[in-house]
Scaffold this active site. Structure first.
Site, mmCIF file in Angstrom:
data_model
loop_
_atom_site.group_PDB
_atom_site.id
_atom_site.type_symbol
_atom_site.label_atom_id
_atom_site.label_comp_id
_atom_site.label_asym_id
_atom_site.label_seq_id
_atom_site.Cartn_x
_atom_site.Cartn_y
_atom_site.Cartn_z
ATOM 1 N N ASP A 98 -36.421 -14.159 -79.783
ATOM 2 C CA ASP A 98 -37.750 -14.522 -80.225
ATOM 3 C C ASP A 98 -37.724 -15.174 -81.817
ATOM 4 O O ASP A 98 -37.387 -14.339 -82.713
ATOM 5 C CB ASP A 98 -38.357 -13.128 -80.394
ATOM 6 C CG ASP A 98 -39.685 -13.140 -80.921
ATOM 7 O OD1 ASP A 98 -40.466 -13.996 -80.819
ATOM 8 O OD2 ASP A 98 -40.051 -12.227 -81.419
ATOM 9 N N ASP A 284 -43.041 -19.930 -81.315
ATOM 10 C CA ASP A 284 -42.663 -18.690 -81.098
ATOM 11 C C ASP A 284 -42.295 -18.525 -79.775
ATOM 12 O O ASP A 284 -43.095 -18.546 -78.692
ATOM 13 C CB ASP A 284 -44.080 -17.800 -81.249
ATOM 14 C CG ASP A 284 -43.769 -16.337 -80.759
ATOM 15 O OD1 ASP A 284 -42.387 -16.012 -80.630
ATOM 16 O OD2 ASP A 284 -44.561 -15.592 -80.967
#
Length: 503
Positions: A98, A284
């Site tokens: 992430d 992201d």
């Protein structure tokens, strides 16, 4: 602006005993990613709910980074994850890599009061010969509150390398949402600036311990749902088979997140108005969708026929003040003060609205708080942006006001995703982001999500709303819809990000 990286030779680190490792033939350290198909439940849950100041999170040093914001999300729509090992011998976990967070966390064997932990792999410190106790409690912000645990230290195996003495979080209390996730935890690839507890991220230690010479990692996401390999993250360089052409590199605008500046967002070939002067964007990999300002997402929803919700406050403003706003813009009044001038915004709101940052849909509970922008002010500012964009297309007033009234009926759904007609996908417009003076278009096939429900297929628009005011915003979050279309290079050595068409 773009150029290709030379493949680098991995620096070899001498390890003793059982910690020897191997690298791939091209000298890059690779992690294969698995891909899961999203379902109705994962798409209907809210993903990026709000953003708050770092100073509002009790686990963050209040003396640091006071101007930064942390946006809270869940991982219900995360699609891509890979395997890592923690401990000696390794205990294996599936984690999301992430770029929108910085901590490594997995469930702990001491997580006994959260049902979700019983359905995932749990770290057992007592069977690891390289475990070091820390024991300091931690809490990690999440869209529904916090997940709780404590810090520990152990070796972490990523791909073919082992990072010694990596600090991570053992989670002892998790939200029920974790129950439905096919992965066990998160491996954050963001900067230490936003790390809870100021823990050194895993990839920092990869560099520090000599596992990679080139301070870069790259991400390729396979968009073929039938492929066995869901994607690949490459540490130490790039794989030329993953992209076409050259990368466009843009500098980071702020450390913490992988954050850059983007320019105008085009709907077909027309400006949506808000980002002509520049907007921030966070890249992201931990979310599938693209989040952006309500004023732009509403225009996208209208263009693709997505379901939304009707705001009567918005419609009332256009009916009562539409002519006034039009005439004021025509006469050259500064659009930034127009809504103050007509009495729908107060001067106070411009000075205090960045103390609490929430999406417009959460402003419905506004009750006169001096730290929140009223819904009438929010909608007035959106209407100004919409009319400005239409003025540049030389549309007549009646047509513009009718279009804006329709936008008030297509506001992004506050409780989930927006349905679209699957039969209309081919006729939908391209949506283009301007980055580094280059255009990065997304086709309808790329931004529409098709989800199987029984014997039928349901289609969703891939855009959701998040509103962050100036000076931190307006803000976009470019998730896997964008990253699947464009191979992405995260260049820590030069503090920049590169995009090229994915192969």
């Amino acid at each position: 602006m773009g150029f290709k990286y030379m493949l680098v030779v991995m620096c070899l680190w001498a390890w003793s005993g059982s910690l020897a490792f191997a690298t791939s033939d091209d000298g890059l350290m690779r992690v294969s990613l698995k891909r899961r198909n999203l379902d109705i439940n994962s798409l209907n849950a809210p993903r990026i709910k709000e953003a708050v100041h770092l100073r509002d999170l009790g686990s963050v040093d209040e003396n640091c980074c006071k101007e930064n914001v942390v946006y809270l999300k869940n991982y219900l729509d995360a699609q891509y994850f890979g395997e890592i090992g923690i401990g000696s011998p390794p205990q294996y976990f599936n984690v999301v890599f992430d770029t929108g967070s910085s901590n490594l966390w997995v469930p702990s064997s001491k997580c006994i009061f959260s049902i979700a932990c019983y359905f995932h792999s749990k770290y057992r410190s007592r069977i690891s010969s390289t475990y070091t106790e820390i024991g300091i409690p931690c809490k990690i912000p999440y869209d529904e509150g916090y997940i709780y645990g404590y810090f520990s230290k152990d070796n972490v195996k990523v791909g073919d390398v082992v990072i010694k003495d990596q600090e991570f979080s053992e989670i002892t209390r998790a939200t029920l949402a974790l129950l439905a996730l096919p992965f066990d935890g998160i491996l954050g690839l963001g900067f230490q600036d936003i790390s809870v507890g100021k823990v050194t991220p895993v990839w920092y230690n990869m560099i520090e311990q000599g596992h990679i010479c080139d301070k870069v990692f790259s991400l390729w996401l396979n968009q073929d749902p039938m492929a066995k390999v869901g994607g690949e993250i490459v540490f130490g360089g790039i794989d030329f088979s993953h992209f076409r052409g050259d990368h466009t590199y843009v500098p980071l605008s702020q450390k913490g997140y992988w954050q850059i500046e983007v320019g105008d967002v085009l709907l077909a070939n027309n400006s949506t108005g808000l980002c002509e002067g520049g907007c921030s964007a966070i890249v992201d990999s931990g979310t599938s969708l693209i989040a952006g300002p309500t004023s732009v997402v509403a225009q996208i929803n209208h263009a693709i026929g997505a379901e939304g919700y009707v705001s009567f406050e918005c419609k009332n403003i256009i009916h009562n003040y539409g002519d006034t706003i039009w005439e004021s813009l025509i006469s050259g009044l500064n659009p930034d003060i127009l809504c103050v001038d007509i009495g729908l915004c107060s001067n106070n709101e411009f000075h205090t609205m960045d103390d609490v940052i929430e999406t417009v849909v959460h402003n419905e509970s506004w009750g006169g708080s001096p730290t929140r922008e009223s819904p009438f002010c929010s909608f007035c500012n959106m209407i100004v942006v919409w009319i400005q964009a239409q003025l540049k297309q030389s549309n007549i007033k009646e047509k513009v006001l009718k279009y804006v009234d329709e936008l008030c009926e297509k506001l992004p759904n506050p409780v989930g995703q927006s349905f679209v007609n699957c039969n209309s996908v081919a006729a939908m417009p391209h949506i283009t982001f301007t980055i580094g003076n280059n255009s990065f278009p997304l086709s309808p096939k790329q931004y529409i999500l098709r989800v199987k429900e029984g014997c039928s297929t349901v289609c969703y628009g891939g855009f959701v709303a998040v509103d962050v005011p100036s000076p931190q915003g307006p803000l976009w979050v470019l998730g896997n819809i964008f990253l699947g279309a464009y191979h992405t290079v995260f260049d820590y050595g030069n503090l920049r990000i590169g995009f090229a068409e994915a192969a």
